[in-house]
Design a protein around this motif. Structure first.
Motif, PDB file in Angstrom:
ATOM      1  N   HIS A  93       0.851  -1.195   0.000  1.00  0.00           N
ATOM      2  CA  HIS A  93       0.000   0.000   0.000  1.00  0.00           C
ATOM      3  C   HIS A  93       0.884   1.241   0.000  1.00  0.00           C
ATOM      4  O   HIS A  93       1.800   1.367   0.819  1.00  0.00           O
ATOM      5  N   LEU A  94       0.613   2.157  -0.913  1.00  0.00           N
ATOM      6  CA  LEU A  94       1.486   3.300  -1.168  1.00  0.00           C
ATOM      7  C   LEU A  94       0.926   4.590  -0.577  1.00  0.00           C
ATOM      8  O   LEU A  94      -0.291   4.819  -0.572  1.00  0.00           O
ATOM      9  N   LEU A  95       1.835   5.432  -0.099  1.00  0.00           N
ATOM     10  CA  LEU A  95       1.522   6.807   0.281  1.00  0.00           C
ATOM     11  C   LEU A  95       1.908   7.710  -0.883  1.00  0.00           C
ATOM     12  O   LEU A  95       2.820   7.396  -1.649  1.00  0.00           O
ATOM     13  N   ASP A  96       1.221   8.844  -1.016  1.00  0.00           N
ATOM     14  CA  ASP A  96       1.579   9.743  -2.108  1.00  0.00           C
ATOM     15  C   ASP A  96       2.816  10.554  -1.755  1.00  0.00           C
ATOM     16  O   ASP A  96       3.410  10.375  -0.677  1.00  0.00           O
ATOM     17  N   GLU A  97       3.223  11.466  -2.657  1.00  0.00           N
ATOM     18  CA  GLU A  97       4.501  12.165  -2.452  1.00  0.00           C
ATOM     19  C   GLU A  97       4.474  13.084  -1.243  1.00  0.00           C
ATOM     20  O   GLU A  97       5.522  13.476  -0.726  1.00  0.00           O
ATOM     21  N   LYS A  98       3.278  13.430  -0.740  1.00  0.00           N
ATOM     22  CA  LYS A  98       3.159  14.265   0.451  1.00  0.00           C
ATOM     23  C   LYS A  98       2.968  13.439   1.717  1.00  0.00           C
ATOM     24  O   LYS A  98       2.727  13.968   2.796  1.00  0.00           O
ATOM     25  N   GLY A  99       3.062  12.119   1.572  1.00  0.00           N
ATOM     26  CA  GLY A  99       2.934  11.254   2.738  1.00  0.00           C
ATOM     27  C   GLY A  99       1.509  10.993   3.164  1.00  0.00           C
ATOM     28  O   GLY A  99       1.267  10.571   4.307  1.00  0.00           O
ATOM     29  N   MET A 100       0.557  11.193   2.275  1.00  0.00           N
ATOM     30  CA  MET A 100      -0.844  10.933   2.592  1.00  0.00           C
ATOM     31  C   MET A 100      -1.263   9.582   2.023  1.00  0.00           C
ATOM     32  O   MET A 100      -0.700   9.097   1.045  1.00  0.00           O
ATOM     33  N   GLU A 101      -2.263   9.000   2.650  1.00  0.00           N
ATOM     34  CA  GLU A 101      -2.772   7.717   2.174  1.00  0.00           C
ATOM     35  C   GLU A 101      -3.303   7.848   0.746  1.00  0.00           C
ATOM     36  O   GLU A 101      -3.862   8.875   0.370  1.00  0.00           O
ATOM     37  N   SER A 102      -3.140   6.781  -0.024  1.00  0.00           N
ATOM     38  CA  SER A 102      -3.684   6.729  -1.374  1.00  0.00           C
ATOM     39  C   SER A 102      -4.281   5.343  -1.593  1.00  0.00           C
ATOM     40  O   SER A 102      -4.091   4.438  -0.785  1.00  0.00           O
ATOM     41  N   SER A 103      -5.006   5.179  -2.686  1.00  0.00           N
ATOM     42  CA  SER A 103      -5.541   3.862  -3.029  1.00  0.00           C
ATOM     43  C   SER A 103      -4.574   3.090  -3.917  1.00  0.00           C
ATOM     44  O   SER A 103      -4.895   2.003  -4.386  1.00  0.00           O
ATOM     45  N   GLY A 104      -3.370   3.646  -4.142  1.00  0.00           N
ATOM     46  CA  GLY A 104      -2.373   2.991  -4.985  1.00  0.00           C
ATOM     47  C   GLY A 104      -1.741   1.780  -4.303  1.00  0.00           C
ATOM     48  O   GLY A 104      -1.440   1.811  -3.104  1.00  0.00           O
ATOM     49  N   VAL A 105      -1.542   0.707  -5.066  1.00  0.00           N
ATOM     50  CA  VAL A 105      -0.901  -0.508  -4.551  1.00  0.00           C
ATOM     51  C   VAL A 105       0.022  -1.089  -5.610  1.00  0.00           C
ATOM     52  O   VAL A 105      -0.136  -0.840  -6.810  1.00  0.00           O
ATOM     53  N   LEU A 106       0.974  -1.882  -5.165  1.00  0.00           N
ATOM     54  CA  LEU A 106       1.816  -2.705  -6.035  1.00  0.00           C
ATOM     55  C   LEU A 106       1.603  -4.158  -5.662  1.00  0.00           C
ATOM     56  O   LEU A 106       1.671  -4.521  -4.465  1.00  0.00           O
ATOM     57  N   LEU A 107       1.341  -5.000  -6.641  1.00  0.00           N
ATOM     58  CA  LEU A 107       1.258  -6.437  -6.413  1.00  0.00           C
ATOM     59  C   LEU A 107       2.652  -7.030  -6.557  1.00  0.00           C
ATOM     60  O   LEU A 107       3.313  -6.859  -7.597  1.00  0.00           O
ATOM     61  N   VAL A 108       3.106  -7.722  -5.515  1.00  0.00           N
ATOM     62  CA  VAL A 108       4.442  -8.305  -5.514  1.00  0.00           C
ATOM     63  C   VAL A 108       4.367  -9.726  -4.960  1.00  0.00           C
ATOM     64  O   VAL A 108       3.385 -10.111  -4.311  1.00  0.00           O
ATOM     65  N   ARG A 109       5.427 -10.499  -5.214  1.00  0.00           N
ATOM     66  CA  ARG A 109       5.640 -11.741  -4.476  1.00  0.00           C
ATOM     67  C   ARG A 109       6.973 -11.619  -3.767  1.00  0.00           C
ATOM     68  O   ARG A 109       7.983 -11.247  -4.377  1.00  0.00           O
ATOM     69  N   ILE A 110       6.967 -11.932  -2.473  1.00  0.00           N
ATOM     70  CA  ILE A 110       8.151 -11.752  -1.634  1.00  0.00           C
ATOM     71  C   ILE A 110       8.597 -13.105  -1.094  1.00  0.00           C
ATOM     72  O   ILE A 110       7.788 -13.877  -0.570  1.00  0.00           O
ATOM     73  N   ILE A 111       9.898 -13.388  -1.246  1.00  0.00           N
ATOM     74  CA  ILE A 111      10.507 -14.592  -0.662  1.00  0.00           C
ATOM     75  C   ILE A 111      11.639 -14.112   0.245  1.00  0.00           C
ATOM     76  O   ILE A 111      12.566 -13.430  -0.199  1.00  0.00           O
ATOM     77  N   LYS A 112      11.557 -14.470   1.517  1.00  0.00           N
ATOM     78  CA  LYS A 112      12.519 -13.997   2.508  1.00  0.00           C
ATOM     79  C   LYS A 112      13.130 -15.217   3.202  1.00  0.00           C
ATOM     80  O   LYS A 112      12.415 -15.979   3.854  1.00  0.00           O
ATOM     81  N   VAL A 113      14.440 -15.392   3.047  1.00  0.00           N
ATOM     82  CA  VAL A 113      15.114 -16.559   3.601  1.00  0.00           C
ATOM     83  C   VAL A 113      16.272 -16.103   4.477  1.00  0.00           C
ATOM     84  O   VAL A 113      17.167 -15.366   4.017  1.00  0.00           O
ATOM     85  N   PHE A 114      16.293 -16.555   5.739  1.00  0.00           N
ATOM     86  CA  PHE A 114      17.390 -16.249   6.659  1.00  0.00           C
ATOM     87  C   PHE A 114      18.249 -17.498   6.872  1.00  0.00           C
ATOM     88  O   PHE A 114      17.763 -18.626   6.852  1.00  0.00           O
ATOM     89  N   SER A 115      19.520 -17.253   7.071  1.00  0.00           N
ATOM     90  CA  SER A 115      20.425 -18.362   7.372  1.00  0.00           C
ATOM     91  C   SER A 115      21.427 -17.938   8.446  1.00  0.00           C
ATOM     92  O   SER A 115      21.527 -16.768   8.783  1.00  0.00           O
TER      93      SER A 115
END
Length: 648
Positions: free
Chosen positions: A626-648
């Motif tokens: 979920h994205l904030l606009d350039e002034k730091g306000m809430e927006s309805s903008g989103v990015l769809l991503v897939r995240i893989i996080k591996v610790f060792s």
């Protein structure tokens, strides 16, 4: 498959900086999908079906378990409600993805507020009263209301002597406005080479306008048309024309606001966003009589909010209290003036202590500072936050539980290089505040992550400026009400059961598949969606004590990536895959992913939207950022991503 027809407008509530809008992100739903987003979700669904015994017909309960437990690592107990059937179709998957559970930012851990206040990072503001740059901007009580509602829990007030009503009648002369327009170095090229000269010029002009307070225990910049010393009344003795302290940035052309108005504004909003304690850092340049007025104003404005000084003599305080014990309390941070032996006099001149001021002026300034005298009655209000001038970490005051050292960002870097172990050890048990360099006249910010890595509790930022520092502050304090418990190894060793443990560090490999965006906000200089050419820039900013500010990205290009440029507010990034591989010595609580959506222009690329997520709250699997606009306000903008996080 059915999805709602339109996305309801998200009404901006609070500006980012203190974590309020980002904390709302993990409760937001995405109520409809654009074709590009649906296409990527359909592909994901088909891949999931390959692990299902029912094939392309849908997800059986085994495939659902694989999705929620392995791919998403979903901890929410109600996640299964979106897959109630023996075989679940695409509609079920889309319903789950539209829910708040699919947010890339997870909720914060349970808020443990039982540790001493030195064991927390505290969302902090520098020169809170200013609305813009450090040289000639306005001062306003609204600035205090603004940052408090955004989650700030440490404010700053610079207090100077007041002037009588007759002397202040010419305070908004046209001539001064013309001077401030002529002195606008922040707008000129080559600022770094010229700023010292501008500072000296401004100081000379400000000193030439000092009024009758100048001959007293401290000096104060005054208006050009102020009365001469012979004409000035003795304000604190004249109720009908009583002068009260002012708040402004000394020796600059910044405009002022009354100390009483600031205190009233703080009273109105101190505990609206949270009931956790608020620290008010006083930088006192006022004379002794004006300090008496300060005390009266604070006791009147903050009645019932101040810590009871009768319960906390220096001998009785062996341990700092916890935030939980200080709910709805204002802690005053002020220079400490120890009581004089056998002190009986009611004359304020007999109840003072001299203390050097280590928070004024430009870094590297050669001019000697005059010591300021602090009234002992004012100093007593600093029960748990008593300011002492820093000399070295083995000075006697460094072992007093209630002491606070205030260091410039440059001084922290110096101490990190010369005696980093002592710096880190001190900040495990005792409070430290760090503030931006005086050379940051355009209100740019220090890098708070470097300070947090050294254990500094109060990294004071210029909330007037949108930059990397404020984005990190937003990511750190999202949903935390301005107080974040330090990681293990950073917490105290004195009277703290889990203090003194080693800092946990791991090696991380992080993969981000960038699928698509929807409803991206346009940058401020772009009005036509078809002319918007967005791309995504991602930085990984992580916690390693050995790095100085800027090192983590300057010396390792693998810690950032930039996507290809797309088009419009609903771009398709075609599943680009980017990796941060084998990043060593990562402390999750002090590591961040910062995502910026920028407009690809011929000149400087402008910021359209952004998000900053702390690594311990970055959820894996198919997620919406979920994205904030350039002034730091809430927006309805989103990015769809897939995240893989591996610790060792």
């Amino acid at each position: 498959m059915s999805t709602p027809a339109s996305i309801p407008r998200i009404v901006p509530t609070r500006q980012a900086g203190g974590g309020a809008p980002s904390s709302a992100a993990y409760t937001h739903e995405v109520t409809s999908f654009t074709p590009a987003v649906v296409e990527h979700l359909e592909k994901a669904f088909k891949r999931l079906c390959n692990s299902s015994h029912s094939g392309n017909h849908g997800l059986d309960q085994g495939a659902v378990s694989h999705l929620l437990q392995t791919i998403q690592q979903e901890n929410a107990p109600d996640a299964g409600k979106y897959f109630p059937h023996a075989v679940n179709g695409l509609d079920n998957f889309l319903a789950y993805m539209s829910s708040a559970l699919a947010s890339a930012m997870g909720p914060p851990k349970k808020h443990d507020l039982s540790h001493p206040i030195s064991s927390y990072y505290i969302s902090s503001s520098h020169n809170t009263y200013l609305t813009g740059n450090q040289l000639y901007s306005e001062a306003s009580t609204d600035s205090y209301r603004n940052v408090l509602l955004r989650g700030c829990r440490c404010l700053e007030i610079d207090v100077w002597d007041g002037e009588s009503r007759s002397a202040s009648s010419a305070s908004s002369s046209d001539g001064e406005r013309e001077d401030s327009q002529r002195l606008s170095p922040a707008r000129k090229p080559g600022l770094g080479k010229k700023v010292s000269g501008h500072f000296n010029t401004i100081k000379q002009r400000a000193r030439s306008r000092s009024n009758s307070w100048r001959g007293r225990s401290s000096s104060s910049p005054q208006r050009a048309n102020a009365a001469t010393p012979a004409e000035m009344p003795t304000p604190w003795k004249m109720a009908e024309d009583k002068a009260e302290p002012r708040v402004l940035h000394g020796y600059t052309l910044t405009k002022e606001v009354s100390f009483r108005a600031v205190c009233n504004a703080i009273r109105e909003t101190a505990f609206v966003a949270t009931d956790l304690p608020l620290i008010v850092s006083l930088e006192v340049h006022a004379c002794l009589e004006q300090q008496e007025i300060m005390i009266d104003i604070m006791k009147e404005a903050w009645e019932g909010m101040l810590v009871d000084i009768s319960k906390a003599s220096e001998e009785e305080i062996e341990r700092l209290p916890s935030p939980d014990e200080l709910r709805n309390k204002i802690l005053i941070k002020v220079k400490w003036a120890p009581p004089a032996a056998g002190q009986e006099s009611n004359n304020p001149n007999d109840q003072v202590a001299s203390s050097g001021d280590d928070e004024n002026g430009t870094d590297g300034e050669k001019q000697k500072k005059k010591s300021s005298k602090i009234l002992q009655a004012l100093s007593q209000l600093g029960v748990y936050t008593r300011g002492f001038t820093f000399k070295q970490f083995d000075q006697p005051e460094a072992s007093i539980p209630t002491h606070v050292f205030s260091l410039s960002e440059a001084k922290v870097v110096d101490m990190h290089e010369s005696d980093g172990h002592a710096l880190f050890s001190h900040n495990r048990d005792y409070l430290m505040r760090a503030y931006p360099s005086g050379m940051r006249v355009n209100s740019s910010n220090l890098e708070p992550l470097f300070l947090w890595r050294q254990g500094v509790q109060m990294a004071a930022l210029n909330w007037q400026k949108w930059d990397k520092g404020m984005m990190l502050n937003e990511g750190m304090f999202a949903g935390q009400e301005g107080w974040v418990l330090k990681p293990e190894g950073y917490r105290g060793t004195i009277k703290d059961s889990d203090g003194g443990k080693p800092v946990p560090k791991r090696t991380l490999s992080l993969t981000i598949e960038l699928c698509a965006g929807q409803n991206l906000p346009l940058p401020f200089d772009e009005k036509v969606a078809k002319k918007f050419h967005p791309y995504v820039k991602c930085d990984m900013l992580y916690g390693s004590e050995k790095f100085k500010p800027g090192d983590s990205t300057r010396n390792n290009e693998k810690l950032k990536w930039v996507s290809k440029t797309s088009k419009g507010v609903n771009p398709d990034f075609c599943g680009e895959v980017h990796q941060f591989s084998n990043v060593a010595n990562v402390v999750e609580e002090l590591s961040f992913i910062r995502i910026k959506v920028k407009d690809d222009n011929f000149g400087k690329d402008t910021l359209a939207a952004w998000a900053c997520i702390r690594l311990d709250r970055l959820k894996i699997g198919y997620r919406f950022v979920h994205l904030l606009d350039e002034k730091g306000m809430e927006s309805s903008g989103v990015l769809l991503v897939r995240i893989i996080k591996v610790f060792s």
